[in-house]
Write a protein that holds these residues in place. Sequence first.
Motif, PDB file in Angstrom:
ATOM      1  N   SER A 236       0.817  -1.206   0.000  1.00 48.71           N
ATOM      2  CA  SER A 236       0.000   0.000   0.000  1.00 48.71           C
ATOM      3  C   SER A 236       0.856   1.262   0.000  1.00 48.71           C
ATOM      4  N   GLY A 237       0.561   2.159  -0.947  1.00 49.31           N
ATOM      5  CA  GLY A 237       1.267   3.438  -0.979  1.00 49.31           C
ATOM      6  C   GLY A 237       0.943   4.290   0.233  1.00 49.31           C
ATOM      7  N   LEU A 238      -0.295   4.169   0.725  1.00 43.29           N
ATOM      8  CA  LEU A 238      -0.703   4.948   1.888  1.00 43.29           C
ATOM      9  C   LEU A 238       0.118   4.588   3.118  1.00 43.29           C
ATOM     10  N   SER A 239       0.522   3.332   3.220  1.00 44.42           N
ATOM     11  CA  SER A 239       1.349   2.926   4.363  1.00 44.42           C
ATOM     12  C   SER A 239       2.700   3.630   4.331  1.00 44.42           C
ATOM     13  N   GLY A 240       3.222   3.874   3.121  1.00 41.88           N
ATOM     14  CA  GLY A 240       4.473   4.620   3.003  1.00 41.88           C
ATOM     15  C   GLY A 240       4.314   6.064   3.461  1.00 41.88           C
ATOM     16  N   ILE A 241       3.185   6.660   3.103  1.00 38.85           N
ATOM     17  CA  ILE A 241       2.911   8.038   3.518  1.00 38.85           C
ATOM     18  C   ILE A 241       2.841   8.130   5.040  1.00 38.85           C
ATOM     19  N   LEU A 242       2.133   7.199   5.648  1.00 37.70           N
ATOM     20  CA  LEU A 242       1.979   7.218   7.105  1.00 37.70           C
ATOM     21  C   LEU A 242       3.299   6.900   7.805  1.00 37.70           C
ATOM     22  N   ALA A 243       4.088   5.977   7.235  1.00 38.53           N
ATOM     23  CA  ALA A 243       5.395   5.666   7.827  1.00 38.53           C
ATOM     24  C   ALA A 243       6.290   6.895   7.820  1.00 38.53           C
ATOM     25  N   GLY A 244       6.259   7.647   6.720  1.00 39.37           N
ATOM     26  CA  GLY A 244       7.045   8.877   6.655  1.00 39.37           C
ATOM     27  C   GLY A 244       6.562   9.907   7.655  1.00 39.37           C
ATOM     28  N   THR A 245       5.246   9.972   7.842  1.00 35.76           N
ATOM     29  CA  THR A 245       4.677  10.904   8.815  1.00 35.76           C
ATOM     30  C   THR A 245       5.098  10.533  10.236  1.00 35.76           C
ATOM     31  N   TYR A 246       5.033   9.231  10.549  1.00 36.39           N
ATOM     32  CA  TYR A 246       5.479   8.775  11.868  1.00 36.39           C
ATOM     33  C   TYR A 246       6.942   9.144  12.091  1.00 36.39           C
ATOM     34  N   ALA A 247       7.766   8.948  11.046  1.00 32.28           N
ATOM     35  CA  ALA A 247       9.200   9.234  11.169  1.00 32.28           C
ATOM     36  C   ALA A 247       9.439  10.714  11.441  1.00 32.28           C
ATOM     37  N   LEU A 248       8.693  11.587  10.766  1.00 35.54           N
ATOM     38  CA  LEU A 248       8.859  13.026  10.987  1.00 35.54           C
ATOM     39  C   LEU A 248       8.442  13.423  12.402  1.00 35.54           C
ATOM     40  N   ILE A 249       7.348  12.838  12.875  1.00 32.96           N
ATOM     41  CA  ILE A 249       6.902  13.121  14.237  1.00 32.96           C
ATOM     42  C   ILE A 249       7.933  12.632  15.249  1.00 32.96           C
ATOM     43  N   GLY A 250       8.433  11.404  15.038  1.00 36.84           N
ATOM     44  CA  GLY A 250       9.448  10.856  15.938  1.00 36.84           C
ATOM     45  C   GLY A 250      10.723  11.676  15.930  1.00 36.84           C
ATOM     46  N   ALA A 251      11.129  12.128  14.751  1.00 37.22           N
ATOM     47  CA  ALA A 251      12.339  12.952  14.641  1.00 37.22           C
ATOM     48  C   ALA A 251      12.155  14.285  15.360  1.00 37.22           C
ATOM     49  N   ALA A 252      10.952  14.859  15.251  1.00 33.97           N
ATOM     50  CA  ALA A 252      10.678  16.126  15.921  1.00 33.97           C
ATOM     51  C   ALA A 252      10.733  15.961  17.440  1.00 33.97           C
ATOM     52  N   ILE A 253      10.183  14.844  17.941  1.00 29.40           N
ATOM     53  CA  ILE A 253      10.220  14.576  19.382  1.00 29.40           C
ATOM     54  C   ILE A 253      11.667  14.421  19.860  1.00 29.40           C
ATOM     55  N   ALA A 254      12.462  13.640  19.112  1.00 27.87           N
ATOM     56  CA  ALA A 254      13.863  13.427  19.483  1.00 27.87           C
ATOM     57  C   ALA A 254      14.643  14.740  19.446  1.00 27.87           C
ATOM     58  N   TYR A 255      14.385  15.551  18.440  1.00 35.16           N
ATOM     59  CA  TYR A 255      15.075  16.840  18.308  1.00 35.16           C
ATOM     60  C   TYR A 255      14.748  17.743  19.500  1.00 35.16           C
ATOM     61  N   PHE A 256      13.485  17.767  19.889  1.00 38.82           N
ATOM     62  CA  PHE A 256      13.062  18.584  21.034  1.00 38.82           C
ATOM     63  C   PHE A 256      13.729  18.104  22.323  1.00 38.82           C
ATOM     64  N   LEU A 257      13.762  16.781  22.526  1.00 38.10           N
ATOM     65  CA  LEU A 257      14.353  16.237  23.745  1.00 38.10           C
ATOM     66  C   LEU A 257      15.842  16.572  23.850  1.00 38.10           C
ATOM     67  N   VAL A 258      16.548  16.392  22.742  1.00 36.07           N
ATOM     68  CA  VAL A 258      17.996  16.655  22.755  1.00 36.07           C
ATOM     69  C   VAL A 258      18.273  18.145  22.945  1.00 36.07           C
ATOM     70  N   LEU A 259      17.500  18.977  22.252  1.00 41.03           N
ATOM     71  CA  LEU A 259      17.732  20.420  22.330  1.00 41.03           C
ATOM     72  C   LEU A 259      17.325  20.988  23.685  1.00 41.03           C
ATOM     73  N   ARG A 260      16.206  20.477  24.217  1.00 38.88           N
ATOM     74  CA  ARG A 260      15.648  21.048  25.443  1.00 38.88           C
ATOM     75  C   ARG A 260      16.323  20.523  26.698  1.00 38.88           C
ATOM     76  N   TYR A 261      16.653  19.232  26.732  1.00 38.99           N
ATOM     77  CA  TYR A 261      17.132  18.630  27.965  1.00 38.99           C
ATOM     78  C   TYR A 261      18.593  18.172  27.920  1.00 38.99           C
ATOM     79  N   SER A 262      19.222  18.266  26.746  1.00 40.49           N
ATOM     80  CA  SER A 262      20.596  17.784  26.656  1.00 40.49           C
ATOM     81  C   SER A 262      21.524  18.794  25.987  1.00 40.49           C
ATOM     82  N   ASN A 263      21.047  20.038  25.874  1.00 39.15           N
ATOM     83  CA  ASN A 263      21.847  21.123  25.290  1.00 39.15           C
ATOM     84  C   ASN A 263      22.397  20.794  23.899  1.00 39.15           C
ATOM     85  N   GLY A 264      21.615  20.012  23.144  1.00 39.92           N
ATOM     86  CA  GLY A 264      22.010  19.679  21.783  1.00 39.92           C
ATOM     87  C   GLY A 264      23.060  18.597  21.671  1.00 39.92           C
TER      88      GLY A 264
END
Length: 202
Positions: A27-55
């Motif tokens: 399913s092509g839609l599964s690829g779209i959702l997988a990419g969306t999950y990855a972007l959300i996960g990357a944003a969460i990780a970026y926030f955690l590192v920047l906010r609590y670990s000084n980058g």
Amino acid sequence: MDSKDYLKDISEIKDLMNKSSRFISLSGLSGILAGTYALIGAAIAYFLVLRYSNGILTLNGWVFRSCILTLALVGVLSVLTGFLLTTRKAKKQGAKIWDNTSKRLVFNFLIPLVVGGLYILIILSQGKYGQSGGLMLIFYGLSLVNASKYSIGDIRYLGYIQIVLGLIGAWKPGYGYWLWVLGFGIMHIVYGTWMHFKYDRK
């Protein structure tokens, strides 16, 4: 029987042979959702590192463990979504979801992925995480290319892109995070959208 009938018969035989040797219900839609999950996960990780670990990400901190957990959740959600949507598409097409072709697909996909995952865990345990993002892309790309002969051949192009991005990440470790976002996030969305309109909308 004229030449048009012969061409039609040959085309139908070719389609049947293709369906019997390739798993075409991805399913092509599964690829779209997988990419969306990855972007959300990357944003969460970026926030955690920047906010609590000084980058700066350290292997023995809770921020690192939280990032690994986020990455694992992205993987689990992507696999579950892909399975559910592919199963639904296969049922609509009257195709079997688990036959010899799909078994070969999964087996050939998992070989590079499992080996790569174990290798990345080994180097992480040694305190070497600078190239982990690039290695994830490389081994994932190899998995796609390896599995493409048992599925829609177009997925090999996504695999090639992931490999190239991974090699760039290995060459320039400082850009590993952004290349990971590009490969697992944006490219999945682009590829999934293309596959959706090329195959799913038919």
